[in-house]
Design a protein around this motif. Structure first.
Motif, short mmCIF file in Angstrom:
data_model
loop_
_atom_site.label_atom_id
_atom_site.label_comp_id
_atom_site.label_asym_id
_atom_site.label_seq_id
_atom_site.Cartn_x
_atom_site.Cartn_y
_atom_site.Cartn_z
N ASP A 192 2.05 62.26 21.37
CA ASP A 192 2.83 62.89 22.44
C ASP A 192 2.38 64.34 22.60
O ASP A 192 1.90 64.97 21.66
CB ASP A 192 4.32 62.85 22.11
CG ASP A 192 5.20 63.06 23.35
OD1 ASP A 192 4.64 63.10 24.46
OD2 ASP A 192 6.42 63.19 23.19
N ILE A 193 2.53 64.85 23.83
CA ILE A 193 2.23 66.24 24.14
C ILE A 193 3.43 66.83 24.85
O ILE A 193 3.89 66.30 25.86
CB ILE A 193 0.98 66.37 25.04
CG1 ILE A 193 -0.25 65.76 24.35
CG2 ILE A 193 0.71 67.83 25.39
CD1 ILE A 193 -1.47 65.67 25.24
N LYS A 194 3.96 67.93 24.31
CA LYS A 194 5.14 68.58 24.88
C LYS A 194 4.90 70.08 24.95
O LYS A 194 4.91 70.76 23.92
CB LYS A 194 6.37 68.30 24.02
CG LYS A 194 6.73 66.82 23.87
CD LYS A 194 7.93 66.63 22.94
CE LYS A 194 8.30 65.16 22.79
NZ LYS A 194 9.43 64.97 21.85
N GLU A 195 4.64 70.58 26.14
CA GLU A 195 4.41 72.00 26.36
C GLU A 195 3.38 72.54 25.38
O GLU A 195 2.21 72.27 25.53
CB GLU A 195 5.74 72.76 26.30
CG GLU A 195 6.72 72.35 27.40
CD GLU A 195 8.02 73.11 27.36
OE1 GLU A 195 8.27 73.84 26.37
OE2 GLU A 195 8.80 72.98 28.33
N ASN A 196 3.80 73.29 24.35
CA ASN A 196 2.86 73.88 23.40
C ASN A 196 2.75 73.06 22.11
O ASN A 196 2.34 73.58 21.07
CB ASN A 196 3.28 75.31 23.04
CG ASN A 196 3.09 76.26 24.20
OD1 ASN A 196 3.79 76.18 25.19
ND2 ASN A 196 2.12 77.16 24.08
N LEU A 197 3.08 71.79 22.19
CA LEU A 197 3.17 70.98 20.97
C LEU A 197 2.41 69.66 21.14
O LEU A 197 2.58 68.95 22.13
CB LEU A 197 4.63 70.69 20.66
CG LEU A 197 4.95 70.09 19.29
CD1 LEU A 197 4.69 71.11 18.18
CD2 LEU A 197 6.41 69.64 19.25
N VAL A 198 1.57 69.35 20.16
CA VAL A 198 0.94 68.04 20.07
C VAL A 198 1.54 67.33 18.87
O VAL A 198 1.49 67.83 17.75
CB VAL A 198 -0.58 68.14 19.91
CG1 VAL A 198 -1.19 66.75 19.68
CG2 VAL A 198 -1.21 68.80 21.13
N VAL A 199 2.13 66.18 19.11
CA VAL A 199 2.76 65.41 18.04
C VAL A 199 1.79 64.33 17.58
O VAL A 199 1.27 63.55 18.38
CB VAL A 199 4.07 64.75 18.54
CG1 VAL A 199 4.73 63.96 17.41
CG2 VAL A 199 5.02 65.80 19.09
N THR A 200 1.50 64.30 16.29
CA THR A 200 0.65 63.27 15.70
C THR A 200 1.44 62.50 14.66
O THR A 200 2.56 62.88 14.30
CB THR A 200 -0.61 63.88 15.03
OG1 THR A 200 -0.27 64.39 13.75
CG2 THR A 200 -1.21 64.99 15.89
N GLY A 202 0.83 62.40 11.59
CA GLY A 202 0.87 63.12 10.32
C GLY A 202 1.51 64.48 10.37
O GLY A 202 1.73 65.11 9.32
N GLY A 203 1.78 65.01 11.56
CA GLY A 203 2.36 66.34 11.68
C GLY A 203 2.30 66.84 13.10
O GLY A 203 1.67 66.22 13.97
N LYS A 204 2.95 67.96 13.34
CA LYS A 204 2.97 68.56 14.67
C LYS A 204 2.05 69.77 14.70
O LYS A 204 1.96 70.53 13.73
CB LYS A 204 4.40 68.98 15.02
CG LYS A 204 5.39 67.82 15.07
CD LYS A 204 6.81 68.30 15.30
CE LYS A 204 7.81 67.15 15.31
NZ LYS A 204 9.21 67.62 15.47
N ILE A 205 1.39 69.96 15.85
CA ILE A 205 0.48 71.10 16.02
C ILE A 205 1.01 71.96 17.16
O ILE A 205 1.12 71.51 18.30
CB ILE A 205 -0.95 70.63 16.35
CG1 ILE A 205 -1.45 69.64 15.30
CG2 ILE A 205 -1.89 71.83 16.45
CD1 ILE A 205 -2.78 68.99 15.66
N THR A 206 1.34 73.20 16.84
CA THR A 206 1.78 74.16 17.85
C THR A 206 0.58 74.99 18.27
O THR A 206 -0.12 75.55 17.41
CB THR A 206 2.88 75.07 17.29
OG1 THR A 206 3.98 74.26 16.84
CG2 THR A 206 3.38 76.03 18.36
N ALA A 207 0.32 75.07 19.57
CA ALA A 207 -0.86 75.77 20.06
C ALA A 207 -0.56 76.45 21.39
O ALA A 207 0.28 75.98 22.16
CB ALA A 207 -2.03 74.81 20.22
#
Length: 480
Positions: A192-200, A202-207
């Motif tokens: 999933d992709i939410k604004e500044n967040l990529v959800v995987t 194994g974890g979330k990536i804030t970018a």
């Protein structure tokens, strides 16, 4: 089935993401486009993270013929007529600069990747006028091009258009070097992709910035790329004891063949078809027949296939994924020209994120939609897609697994539902749902590659139901 490139490079294994992290830029997809974008942004000092659902260069980058050329079939005459000379010049300039940029990186990093400068030819056996029109258009745009009537192919042609100073290389040797210092998480699927967040998983990536470089975009809305592209497959043989043709060749006829050498091998490509249209198989056999006719003493050393995203107007979508999400970018729709288009993507998206000027934004912008140029292709795509959605709802006569021969696959009625069944050579049966988890189209059997392929948008799955190609992001294993 592996390409000639597979054994030529050994990428350092990377861990999967197992915690939440932050970075400046996250790039989804570790193919040529994603890694070039990451390489350039990393060189600028930005904190870049790359994730891939599988491994580095495990997708279509591994199956390219690796021609670095601005000669993209017969495109420049069409570009001038449909978009005007200025935009056509943008396209030509971007792709010619891409060739120079590859050489610049290879020289700077001292990369041994079998880079060779070669001329590129698009030839015709019958249609002289189209080639002549393309030559006139190319020269008008400043491309170093000329017409020739004799080439190093084992058959006569009417005419060919020669682009000078193009190139070819080994893409995996190149990527092995430029990926060394990049932060990459393998086997890390974006769900999933939410604004500044990529959800995987194994974890979330804030970018601050997110780049989707997954060959076919995995996010349906916004962007609606599934309505603006379809996918096609093409097949390749690598032949020993064939000729050194000293150039890169492609027939202007879609049903023709392409040729180029790599070391002592000749790469023969062709049999282009829409994904999902190979139920009876025979694509490789067609190429083998041609190989024996043209090069009787040749020996097949490798065979493989690749998948290409085809946009409505044959121009890649590079830039903002949607103006609704200003920090989300996309690079897709490269047609059969993934090497130069990947570099063009890297140059454009690098400049967009760093807020530099770029002369090529307009022609590649995903926001474009030229109705007059694209309506015919759009109508064709919608018709095929609609037919396959309808097919999902049609009842078929009752059947049973016994009708499927060993080594074959097909669709049957199974437990009251449609099921895709493959029976291996030992008689073991593998049953999966025929409903693509992307948007519900009915999957078709691919007899050459033993996969279930979606004719609507190009998702693919192996005969056990495991995910192979996007835009689907899940397997079929839970759908039976």
């Amino acid at each position: 089935m592996e390409s000639v490139w597979n054994s030529s490079a050994e990428f350092r294994k990377r861990e999967s993401l197992s915690e939440d992290i932050e970075c400046d830029i996250v790039i989804i997809g570790a193919g040529m486009a994603g890694l070039l974008i990451a390489y350039m942004l990393n060189k600028s000092g930005r904190k870049v993270v790359v994730i891939d659902a599988k491994n580095i260069a495990s997708g279509n980058t591994r199956n390219t013929t690796a021609k670095i050329t601005a000669q993209h079939d017969l495109i420049y005459d069409k570009l001038i007529k449909e978009f005007g000379e200025e935009k056509a010049r943008q396209y030509a300039k971007a792709n010619e600069l891409a060739i120079k940029k590859y050489k610049e990186i290879i020289d700077e990093e001292i990369i041994a990747c079998d880079f060779e400068e070669k001329d590129a030819y698009v030839y015709s056996l019958t249609n002289v006028q189209n080639i002549e029109d393309e030559c006139e258009a190319a020269k008008k745009l400043g491309i170093d091009a000329e017409l020739v009537h004799e080439v190093n192919l084992p058959f006569d042609i009417e005419v060919a258009l020669k682009f000078k100073h193009q190139a070819q290389f080994n893409p995996l040797k190149f990527l092995e070097r430029i990926s060394e210092n990049l932060t990459i998480y393998e086997n890390t699927r974006a769900i999933d992709i939410k604004e500044n967040l990529v959800v995987t998983e194994g974890g979330k990536i804030t970018a601050n910035h997110i780049v989707v470089a997954t060959h076919f975009p995995v996010l349906n809305v916004p962007g609606y790329y599934f309505m603006r592209m379809h996918q096609e497959r093409a097949y390749v043989l690598a032949l020993e004891n064939a000729a050194d043709i000293n150039g890169m060749y492609k027939d202007s006829d879609k049903n023709g063949y392409s040729f180029r050498n790599y070391k002592d091998l000749l790469l023969l490509g062709g049999v282009a078809q829409r994904t999902g249209e190979n139920e009876d198989g025979g694509a490789y056999e067609k190429l083998r027949k041609v190989a024996k006719e043209l090069y009787p003493n040749s020996i097949e050393k490798y065979h493989w296939s690749a998948q290409d995203c085809m946009t409505l107007d044959n121009i890649p979508y590079i830039g903002y994924y949607s103006f609704k999400i200003p920090n989300l970018y996309v690079a897709t729709g490269f047609k059969k020209w993934g090497m130069t288009s990947s570099m063009v993507s890297a140059m454009i998206i690098n400049d967009m994120i760093l807020e530099n000027e770029n002369d090529f934004l307009e022609i590649f912008s995903p926001a474009r939609f030229d109705m007059s140029a694209s309506m015919e292709n759009a109508a064709k795509d919608i018709t095929i897609t609609a037919k396959n959605f309808i097919a999902q709802r049609i009842d078929i006569p009752e059947d049973h697994i016994g009708t499927i021969e060993k080594g074959s696959g097909g669709i049957i009625e199974y437990k009251g539902q449609k099921a895709g069944v493959y029976k291996d050579k030992d008689g073991k049966v593998f049953a999966v749902s025929t409903k693509c988890p992307h948007l519900g189209c009915e999957l078709h059997w691919n007899a050459d590659e033993l996969t279930w392929d979606c004719p609507c948008h190009g998702s693919r799955f192996d005969y056990e139901g495991n995910w192979v190609e996007s835009p689907a992001t899940t397997s079929l294993l839970d759908n039976v």
